[in-house]
Write an enzyme that holds these catalytic residues in place. Structure first.
Site, PDB file in Angstrom:
ATOM      1  N   CYS A  78     -30.019  -1.013  32.021  1.00  0.00           N
ATOM      2  CA  CYS A  78     -29.512  -1.003  33.614  1.00  0.00           C
ATOM      3  C   CYS A  78     -30.636  -1.717  34.294  1.00  0.00           C
ATOM      4  O   CYS A  78     -30.370  -2.852  34.930  1.00  0.00           O
ATOM      5  CB  CYS A  78     -29.364   0.269  33.974  1.00  0.00           C
ATOM      6  SG  CYS A  78     -29.423   0.684  35.562  1.00  0.00           S
ATOM      7  N   HIS A 139     -29.725   1.305  42.159  1.00  0.00           N
ATOM      8  CA  HIS A 139     -30.730   1.363  41.068  1.00  0.00           C
ATOM      9  C   HIS A 139     -31.922   0.320  41.013  1.00  0.00           C
ATOM     10  O   HIS A 139     -32.505   0.062  39.860  1.00  0.00           O
ATOM     11  CB  HIS A 139     -30.001   1.720  39.638  1.00  0.00           C
ATOM     12  CG  HIS A 139     -30.996   2.585  38.588  1.00  0.00           C
ATOM     13  ND1 HIS A 139     -30.496   2.975  37.508  1.00  0.00           N
ATOM     14  CD2 HIS A 139     -32.089   3.335  38.856  1.00  0.00           C
ATOM     15  CE1 HIS A 139     -31.590   3.696  36.787  1.00  0.00           C
ATOM     16  NE2 HIS A 139     -32.679   3.892  37.849  1.00  0.00           N
TER      17      HIS A 139
END
Ligand SMILES: *[C@@H]1O[C@H](CO)[C@@H](O)[C@H](O)[C@H]1NC(C)=O
Length: 597
Positions: A78, A139
């Site tokens: 990610c 994130h």
């Protein structure tokens, strides 16, 4: 009466003038609706060959637009993949890569994140007059030095509107789903605290019972201090849901910890409202879904409906959400002026499953490996669909190599942004999408595992072959398993990988599952492939070196000259109270969003 007539006439004139003006700028800049699913595998989607999961809405985007079959994430995980996606360049260039065990940001109270000097596609579009919004997962960091400096926040990176998760959805957000954060360290600290505590009590007992002489003056403070230290380190882990599972609207924390059950509805509503609010001016919406990461949602409308358990239910919910967003674009009459894009940040997480829920991670079809498995195809080949009725041919399929990093230059091109920029690793996709080009500009592609160059892809001119050389591969555990089941995630360094000299070589065109390594006997171009990829690596490395040495370039591109600071060091990752986003008075953070539902 007369004045009403006059007013009507004026209105008519205005309308005519208005349509004339919009006719003038027929060539007006398109809107962008970018949808990214978390951890979605290429085999999870109907139009990519899945025949048991129902994804009619995603399939429809592909029928009405262009489907990419070799769409590659810059990293199988990610944080680095998203950093590369946002900036159009390998994550190494922004320092969003790791040398060791921790490969993603772990705490909102850490100081690592997308450096303020980096440029995202959102920032470029904002500078071109676009209204830019991010709904969903970020994130990529929040603060640098103090709570509220928001140096890594979406608002600082080109999004004028942000609603969503500055972190990500993960297991700690739902009680009973376990923990995703430094679970081994948690255990160690817990055991250490326990051990020291027991030691302390024993020492006191021994003394009280008068068994033998211990200097309490020495022992008690020693134990007390170390027990306290171990406990203090351990305590923040108990608060992970409060620290990390939060919702922000712009720079304000509006929910802490977040209510996961209502999240899908709220995110969808925000995405739809953003489109509606901005129907009249060029906009970018980046809808970064909290799905399909664990913990899986239990939305009643989808629970138990699919043929693949809760994971399948969540997939069908994703499809429904995509359908709703498309419906919003279409019903506002924006379809022919909106480029829609659908993708995933990397491949499915194969190791994520348990006996109770069954499958919890994605399915990567015929491709080997998955999330966090270095350069194996399953972790980096993801769905990629573009729809723009009237501009892009319907039902076209592009099999050439393309990258998620291509979105940046593509949006820039369509927004008519011709200002100088830094070195980009992506290419404008429009020629391929429109069918004006048949070859991808990605002759070479570099696959990273953390900070390490792990594999190289070569699509030689005039050939169908897609050669891929792996310099190292992750060690699966237990050996022979199709993933790192022991630790749930493969790592990129030390004893966790096997180096290959000569490198492993495959031709993905003939062997997409990377099951038959080529040898000088079986592949006539063997030596040439090793030679050409080695040269390409040299050229690629020189662009990384230039970056640090070009301190005195005064061009706009001088953002390149900032020396890269690694954002994924322990020092930057670990939680610090003064960086923790918080609603209320720290450490008593807590609030709920007012939702009219
Ligand atoms: C379809 O997707 C489900 C869920 O990931 C998976 O279990 C199944 O194997 C897939 N089927 C095919 C044919 O790819």
């Amino acid at each position: 009466m007369g004045s009403a007539l006059l007013a009507n006439l004026l209105l008519c004139l205005l309308l005519v003038a208005g349509s004339y003006v919009s006719g003038e700028v027929l060539d007006k800049r398109p809107n962008f609706v970018v949808m990214m699913v978390d951890d979605l595998g290429i085999g999870d989607i109907g139009c990519y060959g899945n025949d048991t999961i129902r994804t009619p809405n995603i399939d429809r985007l592909a029928t009405e637009g262009v489907k990419l079959t070799q769409h590659i994430a810059a990293a199988p995980l990610c944080t680095p993949s998203r950093a590369a996606f946002m900036t159009g360049r390998y994550a190494l260039r922004s320092g969003m890569v790791s040398t060791g065990g921790v490969q993603v940001l772990l705490f909102l109270g850490g100081s690592g994140g997308l450096p303020p000097a980096e440029t995202t596609f959102a920032k470029r579009l904002q500078q071109q007059g676009y209204t830019t919004g991010l709904v969903g997962k970020w994130h990529l960091g929040v603060n640098c030095e103090y709570r509220g400096d928001h140096c890594h926040h979406p608002n600082q990176h080109g999004f004028s509107y942000f609603y969503g998760l500055p972190f990500t959805l993960f297991n700690d957000c739902v009680p009973g789903e376990g923990s995703d954060i430094l679970i081994h360290l948690q255990h160690k600290l817990q055991n250490l605290t326990l051990l020291l505590g027991i030691g302390l009590i024993t020492a006191v007992c021994v003394r009280v019972c008068g068994l033998f002489e211990v200097s309490l003056w020495l022992l008690v403070p020693l134990f007390l201090v170390s027990t306290l230290a171990a406990a203090v380190w351990y305590v923040p882990f108990g608060f992970i849901p409060t620290w990390n599972c939060i919702i922000m609207r712009n720079q304000e924390v509006i929910e802490q910890p977040m209510t996961v059950e209502t999240l899908p509805q709220r995110l969808l509503g925000e995405a739809q409202n953003f489109i509606k609010r901005n129907a009249d001016n060029p906009f970018l919406l980046f809808f970064s879904l909290a799905h399909i990461h664990t913990p899986l949602f239990k939305t009643p409308a989808f629970a138990g409906k699919s043929r693949h358990g809760r994971y399948g239910d969540n997939l069908e919910e994703v499809d429904w959400i995509v359908g709703k967003v498309t419906e919003t674009v279409d019903s506002l009459g924006l379809a022919s002026n909106t480029l829609m894009y659908f993708t995933s940040d990397h491949g499915g997480h194969l190791e994520d499953a348990d006996s109770l829920t069954g499958q919890k991670g994605g399915w990567n079809s015929i491709y080997k490996g998955g999330k966090a498995m270095a350069g194996w195809e399953g972790g980096i080949r993801v769905p990629g669909i573009f729809r723009w009725p009237g501009r892009l041919p319907a039902g076209r399929e592009v099999d050439e190599p393309t990258s998620l990093m291509d979105l940046y230059p593509t949006l820039k091109y369509l927004a008519k942004d011709t200002h100088p920029d830094r070195h980009l690793d992506g290419y404008n996709l429009m020629p391929l999408l429109e069918g004006k080009a048949v070859r991808s500009e990605h002759e070479f592609m570099f696959h990273y595992c953390g900070i390490y160059l792990n594999a190289v892809r070569w699509h030689p001119p005039g050939s169908d072959s897609i050669f891929k050389v792996h310099y190292f591969t992750p060690n699966f555990s237990p050996p022979g398993a199709g993933g790192c089941y022991d630790i749930k995630i493969c790592l990129c360094h030390g004893e966790h990988v096997t180096h290959h000299d000569p490198p492993l070589l495959y031709d993905l065109f003939r062997d997409p599952s990377e099951s038959r390594p080529l040898s000088p006997d079986s592949e006539p171009r063997y030596a040439e492939v090793l030679e050409e990829t080695a040269k390409a690596v040299e050229r690629h490395r020189s662009t990384l070196r230039n970056k640090q040495m070009s301190h005195d370039t005064h061009s706009q591109a001088s953002t390149d000259s900032h020396s890269i600071q690694n954002q994924m060091t322990w020092e930057k990752i670990l939680w610090r109270p003064w960086l923790q986003p918080c609603c209320g008075t720290f450490p008593f953070c807590g609030c709920k969003e007012n939702t009219p539902q």
